[in-house]
Enzyme design. Structure first.
Site, PDB file in Angstrom:
ATOM      1  N   GLU A 122       1.000  -8.743 -14.637  1.00 36.85           N
ATOM      2  CA  GLU A 122      -0.436  -8.758 -14.348  1.00 36.85           C
ATOM      3  C   GLU A 122      -1.266  -8.713 -15.636  1.00 36.85           C
ATOM      4  O   GLU A 122      -2.178  -7.898 -15.772  1.00 36.85           O
ATOM      5  CB  GLU A 122      -0.797  -7.599 -13.419  1.00 36.85           C
ATOM      6  CG  GLU A 122      -0.066  -7.643 -12.085  1.00 36.85           C
ATOM      7  CD  GLU A 122      -0.480  -6.527 -11.130  1.00 36.85           C
ATOM      8  OE1 GLU A 122      -1.003  -5.500 -11.604  1.00 36.85           O
ATOM      9  OE2 GLU A 122      -0.286  -6.692  -9.915  1.00 36.85           O
ATOM     10  N   GLU A 267       4.954  -8.642  -5.512  1.00 38.12           N
ATOM     11  CA  GLU A 267       4.805  -7.264  -5.049  1.00 38.12           C
ATOM     12  C   GLU A 267       3.987  -7.256  -3.768  1.00 38.12           C
ATOM     13  O   GLU A 267       2.904  -7.842  -3.710  1.00 38.12           O
ATOM     14  CB  GLU A 267       4.107  -6.392  -6.105  1.00 38.12           C
ATOM     15  CG  GLU A 267       4.861  -6.275  -7.417  1.00 38.12           C
ATOM     16  CD  GLU A 267       4.102  -5.447  -8.454  1.00 38.12           C
ATOM     17  OE1 GLU A 267       3.190  -4.686  -8.056  1.00 38.12           O
ATOM     18  OE2 GLU A 267       4.410  -5.567  -9.649  1.00 38.12           O
TER      19      GLU A 267
END
Length: 484
Positions: A122, A267
């Site tokens: 990220e 995720e």
């Protein structure tokens, strides 16, 4: 006729077998290692295999974990932390060394089935203020070059796990999705590079975060029961935020010429503690709802079929940063000792199987002494110290231990520190305030934990991050108690 009948039976069996493969291979888990007393890698690998989990995503190339995965048939996505992006972006040689040590060595010598290298994690989060925007693509390119040089390009693909804030929709309709204006050019360069190399786009999607950040977010829209108010996007009906978010990405790719790019959900999950909406009931509802979709081979209006996805996460991580929120340490479907938190079927129809041969410290707890003075001026600093060096995130508002009285709060803090310190006598010597007890002080659903034994325990306890936010809350409660 006989031939046609045999062929028909064979065809049906083939379809059933194919559907079984989709079920088994369609879900993976994130295996994080930020725990103070981690389970041995061999124990976790056995846990994976006994629960039929055949894919794992790692956040770093931990050699002990990779060796434990040797010749297990478990597919691996191995991660590169963000703090390594700069050196890898600046040097092809550094990228080649990393691939040689963390990919090639394990694939060739240990038989680890590495399928992906996740470059960063990220890196374009708004909270990073652009720190990694200039180095992620060069690092990705250098790692890809190193993989090609190592002769692994057909087996190992690169990817960049991204947060869902890299794209947006002005109207909240998926069909209006596009990449964030300030990083759009960068995203298109990354997407083109992934496409050119047959690599997937990896996205992390968290309906819980939508609920956490917006108290007005419709709760039912976070789940898969079909009870949320649906969104009609030109005839495409969305009754949950995961589908809407996922298809916003699909539209972002499609309108920029990459509509066929493979997508991995890196995720997806729901935490069980640390917030009023992080609880066992919601976590089971969300994760089982997601797994039921996977089993039914159900996708989104834009991409029918089961998602290639990794649940987040496998086991709780009690040493993670809580900057995003106290819930960060409670994403696991298993507690830190490998025991299931709730009944969850991952596709076989059975519930979760617990970890085997887990060894615990002695059944003793550090608690507030019965004769302790709650107005002792050392009480506040002692609690602050304990929570700075342990995990007190279950004490927050709406959490599993959020209803304790002052004395119980103090005992919980003392015991948390005592357990992560391996029950050393010196860890329960808060002057005039603490004693060691052999009577379980747990209160209802609030469990005062006994820590597991771990060969890495001493090292882990030496690297505990500070958790001042929870300590401050406890100090405030102590001050209020004294004033009142």
């Amino acid at each position: 006729m006989l031939f046609k009948g045999v062929f028909a039976v064979f065809f049906v069996i083939t379809l059933l077998y194919a559907s079984l493969l989709i079920e088994v291979e369609g879900i993976g888990v994130n295996w994080g290692s930020q725990a103070r007393h981690p389970l041995p890698p061999a124990t976790v690998v056995r846990l994976l295999r006994e629960n039929g989990i055949q894919k794992v995503k790692l956040f770093e190339a931990d050699s002990a974990i990779l060796k434990a995965l040797s010749r297990t048939g478990i597919q691996v996505m191995v991660g590169i932390p963000n703090d390594l992006l700069a050196p890898l972006a600046g040097s092809v040689a550094a990228a080649e060394r990393w691939v040689s040590q963390n990919v090639s060595a394990h694939v060739s010598s240990n038989g680890v089935d590495i399928r992906y290298v996740a470059v960063g994690n990220e890196p374009f989060l708004k909270a990073f203020n652009g720190t990694f925007e200039g180095i992620t693509l060069p690092a990705l390119q250098n790692i890809q070059s190193a993989i090609i040089k190592a002769g692994l390009a057909t087996q190992v693909k690169v990817t960049v796990p991204l947060n869902a804030d890299v794209y947006q929709s002005a109207s909240n309709l998926p069909s209006d999705g596009d990449f964030r204006p300030e990083i759009r050019d960068l995203m298109l360069n990354i997407v083109k590079f992934l496409s050119d190399n047959g690599a997937p786009f990896t996205i992390n999607i968290y309906p819980f975060i939508s609920l956490y950040n917006d108290p007005n977010f419709p709760v039912e829209f976070a789940f898969f029961d079909g009870t949320g108010t649906p969104i009609n996007d030109n005839g495409r009906i969305y009754d949950n935020v995961l589908d809407a978010n996922y298809d916003t990405l699909v539209w972002s790719l499609q309108k920029n010429g990459f509509g066929n790019l493979t997508i991995i959900v890196g995720e997806v999950g729901w935490p069980t503690d640390g917030d009023k909406n992080a609880n066992l009931m919601y976590a089971r509802r969300y994760n089982q709802g997601f797994m039921n979709r996977q089993k039914a081979n159900k996708g989104t209006p834009m991409r029918p079929g089961a998602m290639d996805a990794y649940l987040f996460g496998l086991i709780d991580e009690d040493a993670k940063s809580i900057q995003p929120g106290n819930f960060e340490r409670h994403w696991g479907i298993f507690y830190i000792d490998g025991q299931p938190k709730y009944q969850l079927s991952l596709g076989s129809g059975n519930g979760l199987i617990p970890a085997k041969d887990v060894h615990y410290l002695a059944k003793k707890w550090c608690i507030l002494a019965p004769n302790a003075n709650l107005q002792d001026p050392q009480l506040g600093p002692s609690v602050s110290y304990a929570c700075d060096h342990a995990d007190c995130t279950s004490l927050g508002y709406g959490s599993s231990c959020g209803n304790l009285n002052l004395a119980q709060n103090v005992s919980y803090a003392f015991n948390s520190y005592y357990q992560v310190s391996n029950q050393l006598d010196s860890a329960c010597k808060f002057p005039g305030l603490s004693i060691v007890s052999t009577r379980d002080p747990s209160v209802g659903s609030c469990k005062f934990k006994i820590m597991i034994k771990s060969e890495d325990a001493s090292e882990a306890s030496a690297m505990m991050p500070i958790t001042r936010s929870t300590a401050v809350l406890l100090l405030l409660s102590i001050c209020l108690y004294i004033v009142l």
